[in-house]
Design an enzyme around this catalytic site. Structure first.
Site, PDB file in Angstrom:
ATOM      1  N   CYS A 149      33.410  -9.131 -55.563  1.00  0.00           N
ATOM      2  CA  CYS A 149      33.774  -9.568 -56.917  1.00  0.00           C
ATOM      3  C   CYS A 149      32.588 -10.099 -57.726  1.00  0.00           C
ATOM      4  O   CYS A 149      32.586  -9.973 -58.953  1.00  0.00           O
ATOM      5  CB  CYS A 149      34.899 -10.598 -56.852  1.00  0.00           C
ATOM      6  SG  CYS A 149      34.697 -11.809 -55.549  1.00  0.00           S
ATOM      7  N   HIS A 242      34.251 -15.835 -62.008  1.00  0.00           N
ATOM      8  CA  HIS A 242      32.968 -16.190 -61.400  1.00  0.00           C
ATOM      9  C   HIS A 242      31.895 -16.245 -62.489  1.00  0.00           C
ATOM     10  O   HIS A 242      31.665 -15.267 -63.219  1.00  0.00           O
ATOM     11  CB  HIS A 242      32.563 -15.145 -60.354  1.00  0.00           C
ATOM     12  CG  HIS A 242      33.431 -15.139 -59.120  1.00  0.00           C
ATOM     13  ND1 HIS A 242      34.420 -16.069 -58.870  1.00  0.00           N
ATOM     14  CD2 HIS A 242      33.433 -14.302 -58.041  1.00  0.00           C
ATOM     15  CE1 HIS A 242      34.995 -15.807 -57.707  1.00  0.00           C
ATOM     16  NE2 HIS A 242      34.416 -14.734 -57.173  1.00  0.00           N
TER      17      HIS A 242
HETATM   18  N1  LIG Z   1      40.533 -12.865 -54.219  1.00  0.00           N
HETATM   19  C1  LIG Z   1      39.583 -12.171 -54.867  1.00  0.00           C
HETATM   20  O1  LIG Z   1      39.095 -12.573 -55.944  1.00  0.00           O
HETATM   21  C2  LIG Z   1      39.074 -10.862 -54.292  1.00  0.00           C
HETATM   22  C3  LIG Z   1      38.198 -10.106 -55.081  1.00  0.00           C
HETATM   23  C4  LIG Z   1      37.740  -8.877 -54.587  1.00  0.00           C
HETATM   24  C5  LIG Z   1      38.150  -8.431 -53.350  1.00  0.00           C
HETATM   25  N2  LIG Z   1      39.010  -9.180 -52.597  1.00  0.00           N
HETATM   26  C6  LIG Z   1      39.464  -8.620 -51.316  1.00  0.00           C
HETATM   27  O2  LIG Z   1      40.820  -8.185 -51.504  1.00  0.00           O
HETATM   28  C7  LIG Z   1      41.556  -8.315 -50.284  1.00  0.00           C
HETATM   29  C8  LIG Z   1      42.773  -9.210 -50.525  1.00  0.00           C
HETATM   30  O3  LIG Z   1      42.320 -10.502 -50.919  1.00  0.00           O
HETATM   31  P1  LIG Z   1      43.316 -11.642 -51.426  1.00  0.00           P
HETATM   32  O4  LIG Z   1      42.422 -12.679 -52.004  1.00  0.00           O
HETATM   33  O5  LIG Z   1      44.390 -11.069 -52.269  1.00  0.00           O
HETATM   34  O6  LIG Z   1      43.960 -12.132 -50.008  1.00  0.00           O
HETATM   35  P2  LIG Z   1      45.315 -12.931 -49.738  1.00  0.00           P
HETATM   36  O7  LIG Z   1      45.748 -13.672 -50.950  1.00  0.00           O
HETATM   37  O8  LIG Z   1      45.076 -13.701 -48.477  1.00  0.00           O
HETATM   38  O9  LIG Z   1      46.416 -11.782 -49.434  1.00  0.00           O
HETATM   39  C9  LIG Z   1      46.403 -11.034 -48.252  1.00  0.00           C
HETATM   40  C10 LIG Z   1      47.567 -10.039 -48.239  1.00  0.00           C
HETATM   41  O10 LIG Z   1      47.501  -9.285 -47.030  1.00  0.00           O
HETATM   42  C11 LIG Z   1      48.770  -9.343 -46.351  1.00  0.00           C
HETATM   43  N3  LIG Z   1      48.594  -9.359 -44.897  1.00  0.00           N
HETATM   44  C12 LIG Z   1      47.948 -10.310 -44.167  1.00  0.00           C
HETATM   45  N4  LIG Z   1      48.013  -9.994 -42.862  1.00  0.00           N
HETATM   46  C13 LIG Z   1      48.729  -8.836 -42.766  1.00  0.00           C
HETATM   47  C14 LIG Z   1      49.149  -7.990 -41.687  1.00  0.00           C
HETATM   48  N5  LIG Z   1      48.841  -8.292 -40.410  1.00  0.00           N
HETATM   49  N6  LIG Z   1      49.837  -6.854 -41.987  1.00  0.00           N
HETATM   50  C15 LIG Z   1      50.144  -6.531 -43.270  1.00  0.00           C
HETATM   51  N7  LIG Z   1      49.784  -7.302 -44.334  1.00  0.00           N
HETATM   52  C16 LIG Z   1      49.090  -8.426 -44.072  1.00  0.00           C
HETATM   53  C17 LIG Z   1      49.397 -10.647 -46.802  1.00  0.00           C
HETATM   54  O11 LIG Z   1      50.812 -10.540 -46.602  1.00  0.00           O
HETATM   55  P3  LIG Z   1      51.691 -11.810 -46.084  1.00  0.00           P
HETATM   56  O12 LIG Z   1      51.999 -12.611 -47.319  1.00  0.00           O
HETATM   57  O13 LIG Z   1      52.913 -11.207 -45.502  1.00  0.00           O
HETATM   58  O14 LIG Z   1      50.841 -12.533 -45.099  1.00  0.00           O
HETATM   59  C18 LIG Z   1      48.963 -10.679 -48.270  1.00  0.00           C
HETATM   60  O15 LIG Z   1      49.821  -9.859 -49.035  1.00  0.00           O
HETATM   61  C19 LIG Z   1      40.583  -8.868 -49.254  1.00  0.00           C
HETATM   62  O16 LIG Z   1      40.019  -7.813 -48.527  1.00  0.00           O
HETATM   63  C20 LIG Z   1      39.513  -9.560 -50.115  1.00  0.00           C
HETATM   64  O17 LIG Z   1      38.261  -9.647 -49.473  1.00  0.00           O
HETATM   65  C21 LIG Z   1      39.492 -10.385 -53.040  1.00  0.00           C
END
Ligand SMILES: NC(=O)c1ccc[n+]([C@@H]2O[C@H](COP(=O)([O-])OP(=O)(O)OC[C@H]3O[C@@H](n4cnc5c(N)ncnc54)[C@H](OP(=O)(O)O)[C@@H]3O)[C@@H](O)[C@H]2O)c1
Length: 357
Positions: A149, A242
Site C-alpha cells: 500500500c 498513508h
Molecule cells: N489493510 C490494508 O491497508 C492493506 C493494503 C494492501 C494490501 N493488504 C493485504 O490485503 C490482505 C487482506 O488484508 P486486510 O487488512 O483486509 O486483513 P483482515 O482485515 O485481517 O481480513 C482478513 C480476511 O481473511 C479472512 N480469513 C482469515 N483466515 C482465513 C482462513 N483460514 N480461510 C478463509 N478466510 C480467512 C478473514 O475472514 P474471517 O473474518 O472469517 O476471519 C477476513 O475476511 C492481506 O494480504 C494484506 O496484506 C492490506
C-alpha cells in the site's frame, strides 16, 4: 434483460480490504455483485453483521451471507473473477488453485507479487506489464497483484517526474495508518500516544516493489529500476491514509514549473475511461499544510474513484533535492480500489471474457 456483467467473488470479504471491495463492487458497471467468501470466524454471518467501515454497508449487499467456499466450489459456481483480500501465506495456494481452475484473480496479498508470470500492476504506471505477461494458458485464469500500500502511492507520484529528473536515489519515510494492519489491527495501548517505527517487512516491500513497478518489462519478466529507493516506515495513530515524505536526489535540473506541469498533465488512463480510474490521478495541493490524512484520504474523481487519487504537496526544489509529501488511501488506492482498477484494465485489454457464459 440478462445481466452481462462478469460474475465475481471476494475472498476475505469480512476483512478491511474485503469490505472496501464490497463497497466498490456492489453496483459496478462491468462486474456483477460479488459472492462474499470469508473464513470460519465470519462464515454464516451477514455482511452488515461484520461491517466496520465508517460509512454504511452497501444496501445491495448488507444482508448477503458470508460463505466459506473452497476454490473448487467457487470455480464450480461459474465465478469468473475473484478479488482476493486473504492474509499473505494463506492467499498464495488458494489463488494458484483458482487460476488453474480457470478463474482470474486480482489479489492484494504479497504471495505472488514476485512470480515471473504474474503482473504486479498499477495501471497508471506500468499498464504494459499486462501485455508482457500475456494471455493465460487455455483453461487457466489470469493472476494480477497490486503492490504494497505504501509503494502504490509512491509510484503514482514518481512516474510522471522520473524522466525529467533522472533520480540518483529516492528516500521515503512513511507515516502509515492503523487500517494498514487490517482487523483488529494494532493493540490500542501500543499506539495511543505513540508512534511505532517498525512495520514488519514493510521497508523491504516498498523498496523492492517500487523497483519492479518502475522497471522495464522483458517478456514475462521485469528488469528492476536501478535507482535505489530507501524506505523508513512508521505506524501512526491515524485511521486511513498513508502519508509519505519523499526526497529525490536528481541528476537533471528541470524548473519547478516543469516538474509541477508533469504532475498536472499526467493522465495516462484518460482515453480508456475505466470506471475506477481517478481523473487526475495526482492531485497537487498548494496549501502550506497539505496533504493530510484527515482531509485528503478521499481524493479522487469521479465519485467511483474516491480514494484513488494520490495527493502531492509541500513541493520544494533545491537542486539536486526535490522534496514533497504524498498521501494515498492505503485500503483504496493501496488496496481494494487498486485491484478493481487492475481488473478494469484487464477487461479493457480483452484479457477477461466480456460476459458471464
Ligand atoms: N489493510 C490494508 O491497508 C492493506 C493494503 C494492501 C494490501 N493488504 C493485504 O490485503 C490482505 C487482506 O488484508 P486486510 O487488512 O483486509 O486483513 P483482515 O482485515 O485481517 O481480513 C482478513 C480476511 O481473511 C479472512 N480469513 C482469515 N483466515 C482465513 C482462513 N483460514 N480461510 C478463509 N478466510 C480467512 C478473514 O475472514 P474471517 O473474518 O472469517 O476471519 C477476513 O475476511 C492481506 O494480504 C494484506 O496484506 C492490506
Amino acid at each position: 434483460m440478462s445481466d452481462e456483467r462478469l460474475s465475481t467473488a471476494i475472498l476475505g470479504a469480512s476483512g478491511y480490504i474485503g469490505q472496501h471491495f464490497a463497497r466498490l463492487l456492489a453496483d459496478h458497471p462491468w462486474f456483477a455483485p460479488p459472492t462474499l467468501v470469508a473464513g470460519e470466524r465470519s462464515g454464516g454471518k451477514t455482511l452488515a453483521e461484520v461491517w466496520q467501515l465508517a460509512e454504511a454497508p452497501p444496501i445491495e449487499l448488507a444482508a448477503a451471507p458470508l460463505r466459506t467456499l473452497t476454490a473448487a466450489a467457487i470455480a464450480r459456481q461459474g465465478i469468473r473473477v475473484v478479488f482476493s483480500a486473504l492474509p499473505s501465506g494463506l492467499a498464495g495456494p488458494v489463488e494458484s488453485e483458482l487460476t488453474r481452475r480457470g478463474v482470474s484473480v486480482f489479489s492484494n496479498a504479497a504471495d505472488h507479487r514476485r512470480d515471473p508470470g504474474v503482473a504486479l500492476l498499477v495501471p497508471e504506471v506500468n499498464a504494459a506489464r499486462l501485455g508482457g505477461v500475456g494471455r493465460p494458458r487455455p483453461g487457466h485464469g489470469l493472476l494480477v497483484t497490486n503492490p504494497n500500500c505504501s509503494a502504490a502511492g509512491l509510484v503514482v507520484a514518481l512516474a510522471p517526474i522520473v524522466r525529467s529528473l533522472r533520480p540518483r536515489s529516492v528516500h521515503v519515510t512513511t507515516y502509515q495508518a492503523l487500517s494498514g494492519a487490517g482487523f483488529p489491527g494494532v493493540p490500542s495501548l501500543s499506539i495511543t500516544d505513540n508512534v511505532v517505527p517498525f512495520i514488519r517487512d514493510e521497508e523491504e516491500k516498498v523498496e523492492r516493489e517500487t523497483a519492479l513497478l518502475l522497471g522495464r518489462g522483458r517478456g514475462s519478466r521485469v528488469l528492476p529500476w536501478k535507482v535505489p529507493t530507501v524506505a523508513q516506515c512508521a505506524r501512526v495513530a491515524t485511521r486511513d491514509g498513508h502519508l509519505e515524505a519523499v526526497t529525490i536526489e536528481a541528476e537533471r535540473r528541470p524548473s519547478l514549473d516543469e516538474i509541477l506541469a508533469a504532475w498536472r498533465g499526467f493522465d495516462p488512463l484518460g482515453p480508456r475511461q475505466l470506471p475506477t480510474a481517478p481523473t487526475p490521478p495526482v492531485v497537487l495541493r498548494g496549501e502550506p499544510d497539505r496533504p493530510q490524512p484527515l482531509r485528503d484520504r478521499w481524493a479522487g474523481e469521479p465519485e467511483r474513484a474516491r480514494g484513488m487519487a494520490v495527493s502531492v504537496g509541500r513541493v520544494r526544489w533545491s537542486p539536486p533535492f526535490l522534496r514533497f509529501f504524498l498521501l494515498a488511501h492505503n485500503a483504496v488506492r493501496g488496496g481494494a480500489g487498486g485491484s478493481v482498477l487492475n481488473a478494469e484494465l484487464a477487461v479493457d485489454e480483452q484479457l477477461l471474457p466480456t460476459r458471464t457464459p
